[in-house]
Enzyme design. Structure first.
Site, PDB file in Angstrom:
ATOM      1  N   HIS A 220      52.090  58.753  35.313  1.00 40.97           N
ATOM      2  CA  HIS A 220      51.525  57.482  35.772  1.00 40.97           C
ATOM      3  C   HIS A 220      52.124  56.313  34.997  1.00 40.97           C
ATOM      4  CE1 HIS A 220      48.491  56.978  32.485  1.00 40.97           C
ATOM      5  NE2 HIS A 220      48.331  58.283  32.569  1.00 40.97           N
TER       6      HIS A 220
ATOM      7  N   GLU B 258      46.329  55.299  37.470  1.00 44.26           N
ATOM      8  CA  GLU B 258      45.625  56.515  37.080  1.00 44.26           C
ATOM      9  C   GLU B 258      44.456  56.201  36.159  1.00 44.26           C
ATOM     10  OE1 GLU B 258      44.600  59.960  34.505  1.00 44.26           O
ATOM     11  OE2 GLU B 258      45.426  58.012  33.912  1.00 44.26           O
ATOM     12  N   GLU B 259      44.643  55.220  35.274  1.00 44.26           N
ATOM     13  CA  GLU B 259      43.670  55.006  34.213  1.00 44.26           C
ATOM     14  C   GLU B 259      42.316  54.496  34.705  1.00 44.26           C
ATOM     15  OE1 GLU B 259      43.932  56.214  31.485  1.00 44.26           O
ATOM     16  OE2 GLU B 259      45.972  56.158  30.721  1.00 44.26           O
TER      17      GLU B 259
END
Length: 476
Positions: A289, A335-336
């Protein structure tokens, strides 16, 4: 009679030769695969290109939270890097992402009538609301889990800051298991506390170490439940707060955070691929990511995964290998704090009817690789396990069931795809995870390159031999 004996001997010799042909072919295949893999490692371990890519990403671009100008710069950088490699195709995939802004540096302070005031390190959790510019001050109640919180009830929780202080279980050998056993308080703590009338939440940082470094990470709210501010406190600070609470149950905690969520922003997954020579419709995804948290430089999480994935393509190009199946590298966005890039990729793959045979993700840091986690059926797992002799000389001994990754997770169930996660040594990962000390200097070039070469080796074997039968088997 002599003629019959000679004919019989000739028949036996011919049969023996025919029986030996498959074994010879298998041995030759093994030697060929072994030679390719050795060349991958020779190249990776003597090359600095991937390491310099990581240096540029972390030092020139830096932290890359979704929606930020730095995330946009990372998109353009990774697109340019892959275009310069002369791949068959490089393109951007649109995805709308959240844009959360941390604001001013956070302030955390223990206020005790008995012991005075003490500063502690805190970080706002991703997606949290702020406290307002005046900050928030309230008494603290400490709990280890949601069950303890429920037992306290509204009477003891209302108007207070709930302090979730459940540490990692350090008896786990794999630190990811300890993380999984503690992270629910970060993700769901604010909702559970708000339902009982709390005004704020503090969560012990997600690390197995006792350090004076706060670890951020995402949290979530629930429709119809008040949004209260949530922060992570360093493990050293958590231990100090817990000790002071035992001597002064009336103490207060002051927190000031000016975080806010702004309107969604258009961003992109960045995709590059080498078309397969024999089965181009069968796709092997490799990725990491591109976004990171807004503290530190996002080196281990997940700069290393990104540059390792790009390195897989470089190694194929450098060796002049045209894979049988299409190899597609994806730099996932968000993603985070949302996983929107991974979901978008899976949605479009399904809509296009694409056939993914395998997806490999690197998102566990750039440390020495130990093997792979494999989420597939028995036949697929057995096929990968049959390659252990080819991978073991490079330290890839752990080929275990269960694995994959967050961004490739949404592909599960599509066309019987196998999900695979690179598994590096996990002992140091949560020292740096989601912190300001996740920097380029903490990454060892050789360890990172061992991971990239291991990824290339497994991708090569899948491309050459498939996972569902029908292709020649690699040597065992």
């Amino acid at each position: 009679m002599m003629l019959i004996k000679h004919k019989f001997r000739a028949f036996v010799a011919g049969a023996a030769m025919l029986a030996a042909i498959p074994a010879m072919a298998q041995q030759n295949t093994y030697k060929s695969d072994s030679t390719v893999i050795r060349k991958f490692y020779d190249d990776a371990l003597t090359s600095y290109e991937s390491y310099e890519n990581l240096r540029y990403l972390t030092k020139n671009i830096g932290a890359r939270l979704s929606g930020s100008p730095q995330a946009a710069a990372a998109v353009e950088w990774s697109r340019q890097v892959m275009e310069d490699m002369g791949l068959d195709r490089v393109y951007l995939q649109e995805v709308m992402v959240p844009y959360w802004v941390r604001g001013d540096k956070e302030i955390g302070r223990i206020l005790s009538g008995r012991n005075g005031s003490q500063e502690v390190n805190i970080l706002a959790l991703g997606s949290t609301v702020g406290t307002g510019t005046q900050g928030l001050s309230a008494q603290v109640v400490e709990v280890q889990n949601f069950e303890e919180l429920e037992k306290l009830g509204k009477k003891k929780v209302k108007g207070k800051i709930v302090f979730f202080n459940r540490p990692f279980d350090n008896k786990h050998i794999q630190t990811g298991s300890a993380y999984g056993g503690a992270v629910d308080q970060r993700g769901g703590g604010a909702v559970a506390a708000a339902k009982l009338g709390a005004v704020g939440v503090l969560v012990r940082s997600m690390t197995n170490d006792v350090q004076d470094v706060a670890h951020t990470g995402n949290m979530r709210y629930e429709e119809g439940v008040d949004k209260i501010p949530a922060a992570a406190i360093s493990t050293k600070g958590a231990d100090e707060l817990s000790a002071m609470l035992k001597n002064d149950s009336e103490l207060k905690f002051y927190m000031r955070m000016t975080s806010e969520t702004r309107p969604d922003v258009l961003s992109y997954n960045v995709i590059g691929e080498i078309k397969g020579s024999e089965k181009p419709e069968e796709i092997i995804v490799v990725g990491g990511h591109l976004d990171s948290w807004d503290v530190g430089e996002g080196a281990h999480d997940d700069g290393t995964g990104c540059v390792q994935s790009i390195e897989v393509l470089r190694l194929f190009k450098e060796q002049g290998i045209r894979p049988k199946r299409t190899i597609r590298v994806v730099m996932f966005m968000n993603e985070e704090n949302g996983l929107r890039g991974g979901r978008k990729y899976a949605e479009e793959a399904k809509a296009k009817g694409e056939k993914h045979v395998a997806a490999l993700e690197s998102d566990s840091g750039g440390f020495t690789p130990r093997g792979f986690g494999i989420d597939g059926n028995d036949q697929q797992y057995a096929k990968i396990l049959s390659w252990k002799q080819l991978l073991a000389p490079y330290g890839l001994h752990e080929l275990n069931r269960g694995g994959g990754g967050a961004d490739i997770g949404p592909l599960k169930g599509q066309n019987n795809v196998v999900l695979i996660g690179l598994r590096p040594d996990s002992q140091r990962y949560f020292d740096y995870h989601h912190t300001h000390i996740d920097t380029f200097e903490t990454v060892n070039r050789r360890e990172m390159q061992l991971g990239a070469a291991g990824m290339a080796a497994l991708v090569y074997l899948i491309s050459e031999h498939g996972l569902n039968g029908g292709d020649a088997k690699a040597g065992k």
